[in-house]
Design a protein around this motif. Structure first.
Motif, short mmCIF file in Angstrom:
data_model
loop_
_atom_site.label_atom_id
_atom_site.label_comp_id
_atom_site.label_asym_id
_atom_site.label_seq_id
_atom_site.Cartn_x
_atom_site.Cartn_y
_atom_site.Cartn_z
N THR A 7 -91.39 -15.65 -31.40
CA THR A 7 -90.16 -15.07 -30.95
C THR A 7 -89.77 -13.87 -31.68
O THR A 7 -89.43 -12.77 -31.06
CB THR A 7 -89.03 -16.15 -31.18
N MET A 8 -90.01 -13.66 -32.93
CA MET A 8 -89.61 -12.78 -33.87
C MET A 8 -90.39 -11.53 -33.55
O MET A 8 -90.00 -10.37 -33.45
CB MET A 8 -89.75 -13.12 -35.20
N ALA A 9 -91.59 -11.62 -33.19
CA ALA A 9 -92.66 -10.41 -33.02
C ALA A 9 -92.36 -9.83 -31.56
O ALA A 9 -92.32 -8.81 -31.67
CB ALA A 9 -93.94 -11.14 -32.84
N VAL A 10 -91.64 -10.58 -30.57
CA VAL A 10 -91.25 -10.06 -29.37
C VAL A 10 -89.96 -9.12 -29.79
O VAL A 10 -89.92 -8.15 -29.31
CB VAL A 10 -90.92 -11.06 -28.46
N TYR A 11 -89.20 -9.51 -30.40
CA TYR A 11 -88.02 -9.11 -30.80
C TYR A 11 -88.34 -7.77 -31.60
O TYR A 11 -87.61 -6.55 -31.63
CB TYR A 11 -86.82 -9.76 -31.58
N GLU A 12 -89.16 -7.74 -32.73
CA GLU A 12 -89.79 -6.81 -33.53
C GLU A 12 -90.44 -5.66 -32.80
O GLU A 12 -89.76 -4.56 -33.11
CB GLU A 12 -90.72 -7.22 -34.68
N ALA A 13 -90.89 -5.84 -31.65
CA ALA A 13 -91.65 -5.03 -30.88
C ALA A 13 -90.97 -4.38 -29.78
O ALA A 13 -90.99 -3.19 -29.44
CB ALA A 13 -92.93 -5.69 -30.14
N PRO A 52 -78.97 -5.83 -31.20
CA PRO A 52 -78.63 -4.67 -31.61
C PRO A 52 -77.43 -4.27 -31.85
O PRO A 52 -76.79 -3.04 -31.95
CB PRO A 52 -79.24 -3.56 -30.22
N GLY A 53 -76.28 -5.09 -31.75
CA GLY A 53 -75.08 -4.80 -32.32
C GLY A 53 -73.98 -4.51 -31.16
O GLY A 53 -72.82 -4.33 -31.63
N ALA A 54 -74.44 -4.87 -30.17
CA ALA A 54 -73.42 -4.37 -28.88
C ALA A 54 -72.11 -5.13 -28.85
O ALA A 54 -70.90 -4.63 -28.71
CB ALA A 54 -74.16 -4.39 -27.59
N MET A 75 -83.94 -5.76 -35.11
CA MET A 75 -82.44 -5.67 -34.45
C MET A 75 -81.52 -5.36 -35.45
O MET A 75 -80.39 -4.66 -35.09
CB MET A 75 -82.14 -7.08 -34.15
N VAL A 76 -81.73 -5.71 -36.92
CA VAL A 76 -80.84 -5.37 -37.94
C VAL A 76 -80.76 -4.05 -38.13
O VAL A 76 -79.62 -3.34 -38.13
CB VAL A 76 -81.23 -6.04 -39.37
N ALA A 77 -81.89 -3.04 -37.93
CA ALA A 77 -82.00 -1.69 -37.97
C ALA A 77 -81.14 -1.04 -36.86
O ALA A 77 -80.45 -0.02 -37.19
CB ALA A 77 -83.40 -1.16 -37.90
N GLU A 78 -81.21 -1.66 -35.67
CA GLU A 78 -80.52 -1.26 -34.47
C GLU A 78 -78.98 -1.34 -34.80
O GLU A 78 -78.29 -0.55 -34.56
CB GLU A 78 -80.92 -1.87 -33.05
#
Length: 199
Positions: A7-13, A52-54, A75-78
């Protein structure tokens, strides 16, 4: 227990794809409007699994103070691009605050937790809330656990089963909303949201 690697790999990519698809302005969302209206002025809120913080951006714009966490570094970076947002990388297991938050916004994040882990996660969130604090939670509706076409892990919930867990923590739940929407994988899936108040 750490976050699911696939799951994390999907969000990272695909963090930027997710931000483009779901990073709209949420201030007109009925669930968010009701959540903000039910909190004291200048409340401190935790955005759990902020993506992404929306949603955090909308809550800041609506006058709340917001701390945000996500297990995905991308996601944290976004989310860190949102002016004024305090954001850090953390998994559900790393929520250890006690009586800190007026509200917790867990909007379609805990659906990635295994069913067996949910009681402990909810107990930690309850502890993190101040007395009278408000939890918003959104989950995919249904039964069982499965992966979507992208490989993300999901646990599906019936309202009654989640309600029983919340009631076991002496939380009073309500404001049920239900619907169906298309996700990042392109599939339309049913969902529900509700709120629970800590006594």
């Amino acid at each position: 227990m750490s976050a699911d690697r696939e799951t994390m790999a999907v969000y990272e990519a695909r963090a930027q794809d997710y931000a483009q698809a779901f990073g709209k302005d949420h201030k007109a969302n009925p669930a968010l409007i009701a959540f903000v209206a039910a909190l004291p002025r200048d409340s401190l809120v935790l955005d759990l699994g902020c993506g992404p913080g929306a949603w955090a951006r909308a809550m800041l714009d609506m006058g709340l103070r917001v701390e945000a966490v996500d297990a995905s570094a991308a996601m944290v970076a976004e989310a860190a691009r949102v002016p004024g947002l305090v954001v850090r990388q953390a998994t559900f297991d790393e929520i250890g605050a006690e009586a800190r938050y007026d509200g917790i916004w867990a909007n379609f994040s805990l659906l990635h937790a295994p069913r067996a882990a949910m009681p402990a996660h909810l107990a930690a969130l309850c502890r993190a809330l101040k007395p009278g604090g408000l939890l918003h939670i959104g989950l995919k509706a249904g039964q069982g656990e499965a992966r979507d076409a992208l490989g993300r892990f999901y646990t599906y919930w019936e309202v009654a089963d989640l309600a029983a867990l919340l009631e076991s923590l002496d939380m009073t739940w309500g404001h049920l909303r239900q619907g169906a929407d298309k996700g990042l994988d392109g599939a339309v899936a049913p969902w529900f949201t509700l709120t629970a108040r800590k006594t």
